[in-house]
Design a protein around this motif. Structure first.
Motif, PDB file in Angstrom:
ATOM      1  N   HIS A   1       0.664  -1.095  -0.009  1.00  0.00           N
ATOM      2  CA  HIS A   1       0.179  -0.200   0.012  1.00  0.00           C
ATOM      3  C   HIS A   1       0.842   1.318   0.131  1.00  0.00           C
ATOM      4  O   HIS A   1       0.223   2.192  -0.603  1.00  0.00           O
ATOM      5  N   THR A   2       1.981   1.065   0.648  1.00  0.00           N
ATOM      6  CA  THR A   2       2.949   2.326   0.484  1.00  0.00           C
ATOM      7  C   THR A   2       3.317   2.570  -0.878  1.00  0.00           C
ATOM      8  O   THR A   2       3.692   3.860  -1.298  1.00  0.00           O
ATOM      9  N   HIS A   3       3.583   1.516  -1.611  1.00  0.00           N
ATOM     10  CA  HIS A   3       3.908   1.747  -3.009  1.00  0.00           C
ATOM     11  C   HIS A   3       2.988   2.535  -3.791  1.00  0.00           C
ATOM     12  O   HIS A   3       3.223   3.251  -4.683  1.00  0.00           O
ATOM     13  N   GLY A   4       1.743   1.941  -3.556  1.00  0.00           N
ATOM     14  CA  GLY A   4       0.384   2.782  -3.886  1.00  0.00           C
ATOM     15  C   GLY A   4       0.721   4.390  -3.943  1.00  0.00           C
ATOM     16  O   GLY A   4       0.409   5.161  -4.715  1.00  0.00           O
ATOM     17  N   HIS A   5       0.879   4.690  -2.762  1.00  0.00           N
ATOM     18  CA  HIS A   5       0.866   5.987  -2.262  1.00  0.00           C
ATOM     19  C   HIS A   5       1.807   6.933  -2.902  1.00  0.00           C
ATOM     20  O   HIS A   5       1.951   7.964  -3.156  1.00  0.00           O
ATOM     21  N   ARG A   6       3.142   6.031  -3.075  1.00  0.00           N
ATOM     22  CA  ARG A   6       4.265   6.525  -3.810  1.00  0.00           C
ATOM     23  C   ARG A   6       4.569   6.343  -5.278  1.00  0.00           C
ATOM     24  O   ARG A   6       5.499   6.650  -5.747  1.00  0.00           O
ATOM     25  N   ALA A   7       3.258   6.013  -5.910  1.00  0.00           N
ATOM     26  CA  ALA A   7       3.407   5.457  -7.197  1.00  0.00           C
ATOM     27  C   ALA A   7       3.966   6.771  -8.208  1.00  0.00           C
ATOM     28  O   ALA A   7       4.681   6.190  -9.130  1.00  0.00           O
ATOM     29  N   LEU A   8       3.793   8.034  -8.064  1.00  0.00           N
ATOM     30  CA  LEU A   8       4.058   8.820  -8.883  1.00  0.00           C
ATOM     31  C   LEU A   8       5.700   8.814  -8.747  1.00  0.00           C
ATOM     32  O   LEU A   8       6.681   9.415  -9.662  1.00  0.00           O
ATOM     33  N   GLU A   9       6.394   8.443  -7.661  1.00  0.00           N
ATOM     34  CA  GLU A   9       7.908   8.616  -7.636  1.00  0.00           C
ATOM     35  C   GLU A   9       8.505   7.350  -7.846  1.00  0.00           C
ATOM     36  O   GLU A   9       9.900   7.428  -7.780  1.00  0.00           O
ATOM     37  N   LEU A  10       7.899   6.082  -7.854  1.00  0.00           N
ATOM     38  CA  LEU A  10       8.624   4.896  -8.265  1.00  0.00           C
ATOM     39  C   LEU A  10       9.074   4.659  -9.495  1.00  0.00           C
ATOM     40  O   LEU A  10       8.603   5.359 -10.397  1.00  0.00           O
ATOM     41  N   LYS A  11      10.283   4.080  -9.516  1.00  0.00           N
ATOM     42  CA  LYS A  11      11.112   3.913 -10.429  1.00  0.00           C
ATOM     43  C   LYS A  11      10.420   3.065 -11.556  1.00  0.00           C
ATOM     44  O   LYS A  11       9.832   2.273 -11.072  1.00  0.00           O
ATOM     45  N   PRO A  12      10.607   3.121 -12.716  1.00  0.00           N
ATOM     46  CA  PRO A  12       9.763   2.212 -13.867  1.00  0.00           C
ATOM     47  C   PRO A  12      10.154   0.685 -13.364  1.00  0.00           C
ATOM     48  O   PRO A  12       9.156  -0.226 -13.523  1.00  0.00           O
ATOM     49  N   SER A  13      11.199   0.332 -12.807  1.00  0.00           N
ATOM     50  CA  SER A  13      11.612  -1.206 -12.573  1.00  0.00           C
ATOM     51  C   SER A  13      10.704  -1.501 -11.434  1.00  0.00           C
ATOM     52  O   SER A  13      10.145  -2.460 -11.379  1.00  0.00           O
ATOM     53  N   THR A  14      10.536  -0.658 -10.649  1.00  0.00           N
ATOM     54  CA  THR A  14       9.804  -0.974  -9.208  1.00  0.00           C
ATOM     55  C   THR A  14       8.592  -0.914  -9.655  1.00  0.00           C
ATOM     56  O   THR A  14       7.607  -1.550  -9.068  1.00  0.00           O
TER      57      THR A  14
ATOM     58  N   PHE B   1      -7.109  -3.211  -5.511  1.00  0.00           N
ATOM     59  CA  PHE B   1      -5.751  -2.625  -4.548  1.00  0.00           C
ATOM     60  C   PHE B   1      -5.651  -1.174  -4.717  1.00  0.00           C
ATOM     61  O   PHE B   1      -5.477  -0.437  -3.603  1.00  0.00           O
ATOM     62  N   ILE B   2      -5.877  -0.740  -5.924  1.00  0.00           N
ATOM     63  CA  ILE B   2      -6.100   0.921  -6.124  1.00  0.00           C
ATOM     64  C   ILE B   2      -7.028   1.497  -5.282  1.00  0.00           C
ATOM     65  O   ILE B   2      -6.885   2.402  -4.439  1.00  0.00           O
ATOM     66  N   ALA B   3      -8.252   0.483  -5.205  1.00  0.00           N
ATOM     67  CA  ALA B   3      -9.366   1.106  -4.407  1.00  0.00           C
ATOM     68  C   ALA B   3      -8.840   1.306  -2.788  1.00  0.00           C
ATOM     69  O   ALA B   3      -9.170   2.268  -2.170  1.00  0.00           O
ATOM     70  N   ALA B   4      -8.316   0.182  -2.391  1.00  0.00           N
ATOM     71  CA  ALA B   4      -7.667  -0.105  -0.992  1.00  0.00           C
ATOM     72  C   ALA B   4      -6.841   1.127  -0.731  1.00  0.00           C
ATOM     73  O   ALA B   4      -6.867   1.935   0.372  1.00  0.00           O
ATOM     74  N   CYS B   5      -5.944   1.312  -1.505  1.00  0.00           N
ATOM     75  CA  CYS B   5      -4.856   2.455  -1.405  1.00  0.00           C
ATOM     76  C   CYS B   5      -5.676   3.615  -1.154  1.00  0.00           C
ATOM     77  O   CYS B   5      -5.318   4.719  -0.496  1.00  0.00           O
ATOM     78  N   GLU B   6      -6.655   4.038  -1.968  1.00  0.00           N
ATOM     79  CA  GLU B   6      -7.465   5.246  -1.929  1.00  0.00           C
ATOM     80  C   GLU B   6      -8.225   5.589  -0.783  1.00  0.00           C
ATOM     81  O   GLU B   6      -8.312   6.592  -0.085  1.00  0.00           O
ATOM     82  N   MET B   7      -8.936   4.433  -0.323  1.00  0.00           N
ATOM     83  CA  MET B   7      -9.422   4.200   0.785  1.00  0.00           C
ATOM     84  C   MET B   7      -8.374   4.895   2.236  1.00  0.00           C
ATOM     85  O   MET B   7      -8.892   5.406   2.943  1.00  0.00           O
ATOM     86  N   ASP B   8      -7.238   4.129   2.040  1.00  0.00           N
ATOM     87  CA  ASP B   8      -6.332   4.488   3.034  1.00  0.00           C
ATOM     88  C   ASP B   8      -5.765   5.872   3.072  1.00  0.00           C
ATOM     89  O   ASP B   8      -5.604   6.465   4.115  1.00  0.00           O
ATOM     90  N   ALA B   9      -5.783   6.494   1.885  1.00  0.00           N
ATOM     91  CA  ALA B   9      -5.345   8.004   1.860  1.00  0.00           C
ATOM     92  C   ALA B   9      -6.531   8.716   2.268  1.00  0.00           C
ATOM     93  O   ALA B   9      -6.174   9.842   2.752  1.00  0.00           O
ATOM     94  N   ARG B  10      -7.974   8.279   2.215  1.00  0.00           N
ATOM     95  CA  ARG B  10      -8.873   9.091   2.683  1.00  0.00           C
ATOM     96  C   ARG B  10      -9.357   8.910   4.036  1.00  0.00           C
ATOM     97  O   ARG B  10      -9.938   9.786   4.638  1.00  0.00           O
ATOM     98  N   GLY B  11      -8.719   7.928   4.575  1.00  0.00           N
ATOM     99  CA  GLY B  11      -9.001   7.588   5.963  1.00  0.00           C
ATOM    100  C   GLY B  11      -8.420   8.387   7.082  1.00  0.00           C
ATOM    101  O   GLY B  11      -7.915   7.628   7.917  1.00  0.00           O
ATOM    102  N   ARG B  12      -8.332   9.761   6.851  1.00  0.00           N
ATOM    103  CA  ARG B  12      -7.469  10.419   7.739  1.00  0.00           C
ATOM    104  C   ARG B  12      -8.225  11.635   7.930  1.00  0.00           C
ATOM    105  O   ARG B  12      -8.849  12.239   7.179  1.00  0.00           O
ATOM    106  N   LYS B  13      -8.246  11.947   9.143  1.00  0.00           N
ATOM    107  CA  LYS B  13      -8.981  13.004   9.777  1.00  0.00           C
ATOM    108  C   LYS B  13      -8.782  14.671   8.929  1.00  0.00           C
ATOM    109  O   LYS B  13      -7.530  14.973   8.659  1.00  0.00           O
ATOM    110  N   GLY B  14      -9.779  14.938   8.503  1.00  0.00           N
ATOM    111  CA  GLY B  14      -9.649  16.311   7.431  1.00  0.00           C
ATOM    112  C   GLY B  14      -9.429  16.059   6.171  1.00  0.00           C
ATOM    113  O   GLY B  14      -9.350  17.019   5.485  1.00  0.00           O
TER     114      GLY B  14
END
Length: 407
Positions: free
Chosen positions: A305-318, A338-351
């Motif tokens: 899931h942390t790979h999902g959050h850092r997707a835009l920074e990941l190297k092509p090989s990763t 998996f993408i849906a779970a990552c998005e729910m994780d990002a949204r499940g934070r106060k505010g």
């Protein structure tokens, strides 16, 4: 012979909610009379019959007596002299212990209608404490009716607490537990299910890995809610709001278990919690014999899931390794979950519940780029066996590099 509609059908009609399943109780009848009328018997434990035309279940009025541990430790007695009131008193909650005849005349000996109006989940009798499955059932009803303002009556919560302390919960079979958990997770407010289990002490017995998350802090910059347990409930709440399937909700519940293993001296950071949590996720999966698709997604989300959050920074090989791990070429739906779970994780934070999640479209685009590589041209060039696999991987990597450059 008198026939009554009982339980959830009566409850939901009085609440003005849609009635789906209907249960019937037959008073004053014998098994022989039911068979003579064409009813088909089902089950070996107590007399339940299927209606010859509708297929709905009709049960003879019965009493029950505890004679062992767990959900199945009961002796049932059904005979024509068992009254409707005697049948209803063995039920779990007063709101489930009402009956009505074909004229909708209500029989309510234990004041279920009064508790409906008071928005209370209250046990019918002390016999409630004989069945440990009722702890899970009450927590599930709390999740189902939370939107209507229902809460668990203090005296019922106390009985649930006694059951949690008694060791009876450990006698529940994985199959029965999972059935209740799965149904609860699919309610509109599944986080209430976990809250009630925690309040009565059942969570630390059934899912100590989740119970351990409460009171564990996270970095405030990323988690304004700070508490890991609170965050987990928020992620689950977001999954329900966005109508996610059971696989995603289960993964959301288990995704951060590794944070419960972080030594206090390292708080609020949780280095490598993704990998540390895998053994805990596996243990919970096995304890409840969760379906294979739920088990697989929970482990993958926990790990990546942390790979999902850092997707835009990941190297092509990763990024390629991530796509390979999910087998996006043959199982695209699992990667979507998996993408849906990552998005729910990002949204499940106060505010941050309404925050955008650009990583979702980026990951979908990466999967499309990787899937766009055709195998036939490589076969025509003479590649085969392991060499073909490496050639495909090389082409996919090129496609991901091009995709990243354009993004």
């Amino acid at each position: 012979m008198q026939i009554y509609k009982v339980g959830g059908a009566v409850r939901d009609r009085l609440l003005g909610k849609p009635v789906t399943d209907i249960d019937w109780v037959v008073v004053g009848a014998t098994t022989e009379e039911m068979l003579a009328k064409g009813y088909r018997p089902v089950g070996a434990d107590f007399p339940v019959f299927l209606h010859p035309k509708s297929g709905e279940e009709y049960a003879l009025a019965r009493t029950e007596r505890k004679n062992g541990r767990g959900y199945g430790g009961f002796i049932f007695h059904a005979s024509p002299d068992v009254t409707l009131e005697e049948d209803l008193i063995r039920r779990d909650l007063t709101i489930n212990a009402m009956a009505e005849d074909d004229q909708q005349n209500l029989t309510d000996p234990y004041h279920g209608q009064q508790d409906l109006e008071a928005r209370l989940l209250r046990h019918v009798s002390p016999a409630f404490a004989e069945d440990p499955l009722r702890v899970l059932r009450v927590a599930r009803f709390a999740a189902r009716y939370a939107e209507l303002g229902f809460t668990v009556a203090p005296e019922t919560l106390e009985l649930m607490h006694q059951l949690s302390e008694s060791g009876e919960l450990e006698a529940l079979t994985p199959e029965r537990s999972w059935k209740e958990i799965a149904r609860a997770l699919m309610e509109d407010q599944p986080q209430v299910f976990i809250e009630v289990l925690r309040e009565c002490g059942a969570l630390k017995v059934l899912m100590p890995e989740i119970d351990a998350l409460f009171g564990v802090p996270q970095p405030e910059a990323h988690h304004p809610e700070i508490d890991t347990g609170v965050h987990t409930l928020s992620v689950l709440e977001q999954a329900a709001r966005h109508k996610q399937p059971l696989t995603v909700r289960w993964a959301c519940l288990l995704h951060d278990l590794g944070k419960g293993l972080t030594p206090e001296g390292e708080w609020p950071r949780h280095i490598a919690h993704e990998h540390k949590g895998l053994k805990l996720i596996k243990a919970v999966n096995e304890r409840f014999k969760a379906p294979k698709d739920c088990q697989e997604l929970a482990l993958l989300v926990g790990k990546y899931h942390t790979h999902g959050h850092r997707a835009l920074e990941l190297k092509p090989s990763t990024l390629l390794e991530l796509l390979q791990s999910f087998d996006v070429y043959r199982r695209p739906q699992r990667f979507e979950e998996f993408i849906a779970a990552c998005e729910m994780d990002a949204r499940g934070r106060k505010g941050l519940e309404q925050r955008s999640y650009p990583q979702a479209d980026y990951l979908r685009g990466a999967a499309t780029a990787a899937r766009s590589i055709a195998v036939q041209p490589l076969l025509e060039k003479g590649f085969k066996g392991p060499e073909l696999g490496e050639a495909i991987k090389g082409e996919r990597l090129k496609a991901l590099k091009a995709y990243k450059d354009q993004a």
